[in-house]
Write an enzyme that holds these catalytic residues in place. Structure first.
Site, PDB file in Angstrom:
ATOM      1  N   HIS A  89      40.753  34.405  39.798  1.00 29.78           N
ATOM      2  CA  HIS A  89      40.638  35.320  38.658  1.00 29.78           C
ATOM      3  C   HIS A  89      41.681  36.421  38.840  1.00 29.78           C
ATOM      4  O   HIS A  89      41.834  36.985  39.932  1.00 29.78           O
ATOM      5  CB  HIS A  89      39.234  35.903  38.600  1.00 29.78           C
ATOM      6  CG  HIS A  89      39.122  37.066  37.669  1.00 29.78           C
ATOM      7  ND1 HIS A  89      39.655  37.047  36.397  1.00 29.78           N
ATOM      8  CD2 HIS A  89      38.562  38.307  37.835  1.00 29.78           C
ATOM      9  CE1 HIS A  89      39.432  38.215  35.817  1.00 29.78           C
ATOM     10  NE2 HIS A  89      38.778  38.990  36.662  1.00 29.78           N
ATOM     11  N   ASN A 113      44.209  41.742  33.386  1.00 32.53           N
ATOM     12  CA  ASN A 113      42.917  41.077  33.607  1.00 32.53           C
ATOM     13  C   ASN A 113      42.326  40.664  32.255  1.00 32.53           C
ATOM     14  O   ASN A 113      41.900  41.519  31.477  1.00 32.53           O
ATOM     15  CB  ASN A 113      41.982  42.055  34.336  1.00 32.53           C
ATOM     16  CG  ASN A 113      40.604  41.479  34.598  1.00 32.53           C
ATOM     17  OD1 ASN A 113      40.258  40.409  34.094  1.00 32.53           O
ATOM     18  ND2 ASN A 113      39.822  42.186  35.385  1.00 32.53           N
ATOM     19  N   CYS A 143      33.730  38.185  34.374  1.00 33.80           N
ATOM     20  CA  CYS A 143      34.954  37.483  34.807  1.00 33.80           C
ATOM     21  C   CYS A 143      34.661  36.158  35.511  1.00 33.80           C
ATOM     22  O   CYS A 143      35.585  35.369  35.738  1.00 33.80           O
ATOM     23  CB  CYS A 143      35.772  38.375  35.718  1.00 33.80           C
ATOM     24  SG  CYS A 143      36.244  39.916  34.941  1.00 33.80           S
TER      25      CYS A 143
HETATM   26  N1  ACO Z   1      47.672  55.802  36.911  1.00 36.15           N
HETATM   27  C1  ACO Z   1      47.894  56.790  37.777  1.00 36.15           C
HETATM   28  N2  ACO Z   1      46.957  57.232  38.635  1.00 36.15           N
HETATM   29  C2  ACO Z   1      45.748  56.648  38.593  1.00 36.15           C
HETATM   30  C3  ACO Z   1      45.447  55.613  37.690  1.00 36.15           C
HETATM   31  C4  ACO Z   1      46.460  55.185  36.813  1.00 36.15           C
HETATM   32  N3  ACO Z   1      46.291  54.202  35.906  1.00 36.15           N
HETATM   33  N4  ACO Z   1      44.166  55.234  37.872  1.00 36.15           N
HETATM   34  C5  ACO Z   1      43.673  55.999  38.867  1.00 36.15           C
HETATM   35  N5  ACO Z   1      44.636  56.859  39.288  1.00 36.15           N
HETATM   36  C6  ACO Z   1      44.523  57.870  40.337  1.00 36.15           C
HETATM   37  C7  ACO Z   1      43.124  58.393  40.503  1.00 36.15           C
HETATM   38  O1  ACO Z   1      42.844  59.422  39.589  1.00 36.15           O
HETATM   39  C8  ACO Z   1      43.169  58.879  41.934  1.00 36.15           C
HETATM   40  O2  ACO Z   1      43.793  60.125  41.942  1.00 36.15           O
HETATM   41  P1  ACO Z   1      43.292  61.286  42.962  1.00 36.15           P
HETATM   42  O3  ACO Z   1      43.492  60.713  44.349  1.00 36.15           O
HETATM   43  O4  ACO Z   1      44.179  62.420  42.634  1.00 36.15           O
HETATM   44  O5  ACO Z   1      41.840  61.503  42.635  1.00 36.15           O
HETATM   45  C9  ACO Z   1      44.081  57.883  42.627  1.00 36.15           C
HETATM   46  O6  ACO Z   1      44.846  57.259  41.585  1.00 36.15           O
HETATM   47  C10 ACO Z   1      43.344  56.821  43.389  1.00 36.15           C
HETATM   48  O7  ACO Z   1      42.341  56.283  42.563  1.00 36.15           O
HETATM   49  P2  ACO Z   1      41.397  55.116  43.041  1.00 36.15           P
HETATM   50  O8  ACO Z   1      40.446  54.770  41.946  1.00 36.15           O
HETATM   51  O9  ACO Z   1      40.818  55.499  44.387  1.00 36.15           O
HETATM   52  O10 ACO Z   1      42.469  53.934  43.240  1.00 36.15           O
HETATM   53  P3  ACO Z   1      42.298  52.580  43.974  1.00 36.15           P
HETATM   54  O11 ACO Z   1      43.336  52.477  44.996  1.00 36.15           O
HETATM   55  O12 ACO Z   1      40.868  52.310  44.358  1.00 36.15           O
HETATM   56  O13 ACO Z   1      42.657  51.534  42.817  1.00 36.15           O
HETATM   57  C11 ACO Z   1      41.713  50.033  41.184  1.00 36.15           C
HETATM   58  C12 ACO Z   1      41.895  51.485  41.625  1.00 36.15           C
HETATM   59  C13 ACO Z   1      43.073  49.427  40.925  1.00 36.15           C
HETATM   60  C14 ACO Z   1      40.881  50.009  39.917  1.00 36.15           C
HETATM   61  C15 ACO Z   1      41.008  49.231  42.312  1.00 36.15           C
HETATM   62  O14 ACO Z   1      39.883  49.922  42.767  1.00 36.15           O
HETATM   63  C16 ACO Z   1      40.590  47.848  41.850  1.00 36.15           C
HETATM   64  O15 ACO Z   1      41.398  47.009  41.550  1.00 36.15           O
HETATM   65  N6  ACO Z   1      39.289  47.553  41.829  1.00 36.15           N
HETATM   66  C17 ACO Z   1      38.809  46.249  41.382  1.00 36.15           C
HETATM   67  C18 ACO Z   1      38.768  46.176  39.895  1.00 36.15           C
HETATM   68  C19 ACO Z   1      38.435  44.766  39.469  1.00 36.15           C
HETATM   69  O16 ACO Z   1      38.738  43.823  40.140  1.00 36.15           O
HETATM   70  N7  ACO Z   1      37.789  44.582  38.350  1.00 36.15           N
HETATM   71  C20 ACO Z   1      37.535  43.163  38.029  1.00 36.15           C
HETATM   72  C21 ACO Z   1      36.376  42.887  37.375  1.00 36.15           C
HETATM   73  S1  ACO Z   1      36.505  43.230  35.674  1.00 36.15           S
HETATM   74  C22 ACO Z   1      35.239  42.428  34.880  1.00 36.15           C
HETATM   75  O17 ACO Z   1      34.454  41.743  35.461  1.00 36.15           O
HETATM   76  C23 ACO Z   1      35.110  42.667  33.376  1.00 36.15           C
END
Ligand code: ACO
Length: 345
Positions: A272, A302, A131
């Site tokens: 980004h 994204n 990214c």
């Molecule tokens: N829908 C519903 N529930 C979901 C989903 C979904 N799509 N995805 C995860 N959950 C659930 C999980 O299973 C978990 O459930 P549990 O508590 O029962 O186990 C709960 O939601 C919390 O999951 P987390 O993974 O802890 O959620 P978090 O608040 O950390 O958010 C996210 C996840 C959005 C991915 C966040 O961590 C994030 O944005 N990280 C950065 C990602 C990023 O920026 N990537 C960019 C680079 S990409 C590149 O370079 C190619």
């Protein structure tokens, strides 16, 4: 180097974008995946994503975005060249920033784009840094123009078809990504406009946090492998999130400090588009109003290396910026890598 010591500018004289027409909303995803619109919006700010059809590869989107950038330069910038064909012949470098190339290993997608747009006098190369690729690509473009007096124009394109490399059964990653491309035409001029300074950084100790494990030289495909689980992005979301907030915060702070600027000098920050919550957290940490950050993640999700040039084209075509405005583009992603460009519009 201070601003006053620059003798050449690397001005953006055209922008363009290409987004596949097929649009998938969160509600549509929820029909086949255990997710819902409320979770995706509240955790990411994403409302929809655009997905390429099966016949569209990375270079197809890149070519469309590049042509749109060339057209803008012809129509809205005082280019001597009056047709796409004439302008394409003046391009000295075609740089495609992408992690989802047309072909595995070779050739560079930039070579395919160079041929398709008729940039017969251009060199071509890919920049691969997830990214952050477009931030690196802009600096690469300016660097390649600066080291050779005969080079004047570089097309820098961010293009991705990420939908081919996500596990569509993993709700933790597949909801995050979309396809698209954005392009800028960079021209070496004697004006004070354009790319003023770039900061680039990396922390390879976090390489495992965002990775496509299968298919490379570390883990090549073997005879007998099946395609039940095709190569796909695996992510430690929490670790990437924490890294991203720090990367955005520190990059903006360093760019301002290096050029002796304050945040009031900056018209717009173009981050980004990975997650609206990353932007909100960085804005809070920096004590900057959220409105200073441009966000279009709701529509596109994204698009990795394409997200910043798509945003630049939307901003350019909306007329939101005035000539001379200062903007900061800031990127972060797998690597882990990060960086920022300070640009005078
Ligand atoms: N829908 C519903 N529930 C979901 C989903 C979904 N799509 N995805 C995860 N959950 C659930 C999980 O299973 C978990 O459930 P549990 O508590 O029962 O186990 C709960 O939601 C919390 O999951 P987390 O993974 O802890 O959620 P978090 O608040 O950390 O958010 C996210 C996840 C959005 C991915 C966040 O961590 C994030 O944005 N990280 C950065 C990602 C990023 O920026 N990537 C960019 C680079 S990409 C590149 O370079 C190619």
């Amino acid at each position: 180097m201070s601003k006053k010591e620059y003798t050449v500018g690397f001005e953006i004289i055209g922008t363009g974008r290409a987004v596949p027409p097929k649009r998938i909303t969160n509600d549509e995803l929820a029909k086949t995946l255990d997710t819902n619109d409320e979770w995706i919006r509240s955790h990411t700010g994403i409302g929809a994503r655009h997905i390429a059809d099966e016949h569209t590869a990375c270079s197809d989107l890149a070519v469309e975005a590049a042509r749109n950038a060339l057209s803008w330069a012809i129509e809205c910038h005082a280019c001597a060249e009056k047709t796409l064909e004439e302008l394409a012949l003046t391009v000295d470098m075609v740089i495609v920033c992408s992690s989802t190339a047309d072909y595995f290993c070779c050739p560079a997608t930039a070579c395919i784009v160079q041929n398709a747009i008729g940039a017969k006098n251009a060199g071509a190369m890919d920049v691969v840094d997830a990214c952050s690729s477009f931030i690196y690509g802009l600096e690469t473009g300016a660097g390649l123009l600066s080291v050779n007096k005969d080079r004047r124009r570089a097309l820098v394109i961010g293009a991705e078809v990420l939908s081919r490399f996500v596990d569509w059964t993993d709700r933790g990653t597949c909801v995050l990504f979309g396809d698209g491309a954005g392009a800028v035409l960079l021209e070496k001029t004697d004006s004070s406009k354009g790319l003023l300074r770039t900061i680039l950084g990396a922390d390879g100790s976090g390489a495992e946090h965002l990775v496509m494990k299968r298919g490379g030289s570390r883990n090549p495909f073997k005879q007998g492998d099946t395609v039940e689980t095709p190569p796909h992005i695996e992510m430690n979301g929490r670790a990437v999130y924490n890294f991203a907030v720090s990367a955005v915060t520190e990059t903006i702070t360093s760019l301002l400090k290096a050029e002796n600027l304050t945040i009031e000098d900056i018209a717009l920050i173009v981050p980004h588009q990975a997650n609206a919550r990353i932007v909100q957290a960085a804005a809070k940490r920096l004590n900057i109003p959220e409105e200073k950050f441009f966000l279009n993640i709701e529509e596109y999700a994204n698009t990795s290396a394409a997200s910043i040039p798509i945003a630049l084209d939307e901003i350019n075509r909306s007329g939101a910026l005035h000539s001379g405005d200062l903007i900061i583009c800031v990127g972060f992603g797998a690597g882990l890598s990060y960086g920022g460009n300070l640009i005078r519009w």
